[in-house]
Design a protein around this motif. Structure first.
Motif, PDB file in Angstrom:
ATOM      1  N   UNK A 162      27.842  43.073  41.394  1.00 39.57           N
ATOM      2  CA  UNK A 162      27.970  43.459  39.994  1.00 39.57           C
ATOM      3  C   UNK A 162      29.301  44.120  39.672  1.00 39.57           C
ATOM      4  N   UNK A 163      30.163  44.310  40.658  1.00 43.01           N
ATOM      5  CA  UNK A 163      31.371  45.086  40.424  1.00 43.01           C
ATOM      6  C   UNK A 163      32.334  44.406  39.445  1.00 43.01           C
ATOM      7  N   UNK A 164      32.387  43.086  39.427  1.00 48.11           N
ATOM      8  CA  UNK A 164      33.250  42.414  38.460  1.00 48.11           C
ATOM      9  C   UNK A 164      32.709  42.576  37.041  1.00 48.11           C
ATOM     10  N   UNK A 165      31.388  42.587  36.903  1.00 47.58           N
ATOM     11  CA  UNK A 165      30.791  42.829  35.585  1.00 47.58           C
ATOM     12  C   UNK A 165      31.040  44.277  35.165  1.00 47.58           C
ATOM     13  N   UNK A 166      30.959  45.197  36.116  1.00 46.24           N
ATOM     14  CA  UNK A 166      31.265  46.611  35.826  1.00 46.24           C
ATOM     15  C   UNK A 166      32.693  46.741  35.292  1.00 46.24           C
ATOM     16  N   UNK A 259      35.641  37.264  34.855  1.00 50.09           N
ATOM     17  CA  UNK A 259      36.192  36.136  35.595  1.00 50.09           C
ATOM     18  C   UNK A 259      37.580  36.458  36.136  1.00 50.09           C
ATOM     19  N   UNK A 260      38.379  37.142  35.350  1.00 43.95           N
ATOM     20  CA  UNK A 260      39.703  37.563  35.808  1.00 43.95           C
ATOM     21  C   UNK A 260      39.597  38.497  37.000  1.00 43.95           C
ATOM     22  N   UNK A 261      38.622  39.420  36.949  1.00 43.46           N
ATOM     23  CA  UNK A 261      38.411  40.352  38.050  1.00 43.46           C
ATOM     24  C   UNK A 261      38.059  39.612  39.335  1.00 43.46           C
ATOM     25  N   UNK A 262      37.222  38.599  39.223  1.00 46.32           N
ATOM     26  CA  UNK A 262      36.831  37.833  40.419  1.00 46.32           C
ATOM     27  C   UNK A 262      38.024  37.141  41.070  1.00 46.32           C
ATOM     28  N   UNK A 263      39.052  36.843  40.279  1.00 42.75           N
ATOM     29  CA  UNK A 263      40.195  36.108  40.799  1.00 42.75           C
ATOM     30  C   UNK A 263      41.295  36.975  41.363  1.00 42.75           C
TER      31      UNK A 263
END
Length: 264
Positions: A162-166, A259-263
């Motif tokens: 959940x950290x990217x959503x956070x 999505x940017x965080x995941x990348x």
């Protein structure tokens, strides 16, 4: 307690100041490094903490070590200090996109690591911080860390998935709120209100509305409906917001941020 900050920009500086203000530690118990000597001079004047341009000195000093640099610098910084870090130290990351496994891999071994995601309202001691410890961090250590960070943020332990959503809904979202406040204030100015008053009315409305959600536990939609009288002014404004796509714009912004965080 010895606390180190590699990087002491906005977030690092905010956390240091809050810990000192709350009496969690003394200035001599904190050491901070940064590539900018001017920034280090400012932090020294503001807080009295130890400062250095040498990241390795901070790594050797700290019991709890915050890696408070931008994500693109993490690999370089970790490789610079990894031979000095011990199994007893607690490593704290604040960068989006950098997983616990990735950090351990760059260090070259398993360590005590807490992945965190703070946000800008920590500056006024009203932050929200997500925490994700790895399996080497004990409950006692986690509780102590939450107490330390409680000086500037509410904290909540979340699953790493959940950290990217956070990042999208907690860390980056104050920027969305600032845009909303600015837009409301600009509209009020267009209607003749002095700008200082417009910012105050808009900001207090956002602050109070958020407090209503948190304190009452009621659904935001229910609270919205309480204000929307039949045929009234508020429902007319809500109609326009729906027509202009406010919900969709926010929805897509949060998804794009995650999505940017995941990348990273």
């Amino acid at each position: 307690m010895k606390i180190g900050f590699i990087g002491c920009g906005n977030m690092g500086g905010t956390m240091m100041q809050a810990m000192l203000d709350a009496g969690k530690c003394r200035p001599e118990e904190i050491m901070a490094s940064d590539h900018s000597e001017e920034l280090l001079r400012i932090r020294k004047e503001q807080t009295g903490v130890q400062v250095t341009t040498d990241n390795r000195s901070v790594a050797a000093f700290a019991e709890t070590l915050f890696l408070a640099v931008k994500p693109q610098y993490y690999e370089t910084v970790i490789k610079e200090i990894r031979d000095l870090v011990t199994d007893g130290q607690l490593i704290v990351t604040i960068a989006p996109g950098k997983t616990l496994d990735w950090v351990a891999e760059i260090f070259g071994r398993e360590l005590k690591i807490i992945r965190t995601m703070p946000n800008a309202p920590a500056m006024v001691k009203a932050g929200m911080m997500a925490l994700c410890p790895n399996g080497r961090v004990s409950q006692e250590e986690l509780d102590a860390f939450r107490g330390l960070c409680g000086s500037f943020s509410n904290t909540e332990v979340v699953e790493e998935r959940l950290m990217d959503v956070v990042t999208a809904v907690g860390s980056s979202s104050p920027a969305y709120v600032f845009m909303f406040i600015e837009a409301m204030a600009d509209a009020a100015v267009a209607e003749g209100m002095p700008r200082a008053s417009a910012y105050k009315f808009a900001s207090q409305a956002v602050l109070g509305s958020a407090k209503m959600v948190l304190d009452t536990g009621r659904h935001p939609g229910e609270l919205k409906d309480m204000i929307c009288s039949p045929g009234g002014t508020t429902i007319e404004a809500v109609r326009v917001l729906e027509e202009k796509g406010l919900r969709s714009a926010v929805f897509e912004a949060v998804k794009a941020c995650a999505e940017k965080s995941r990348g990273l």
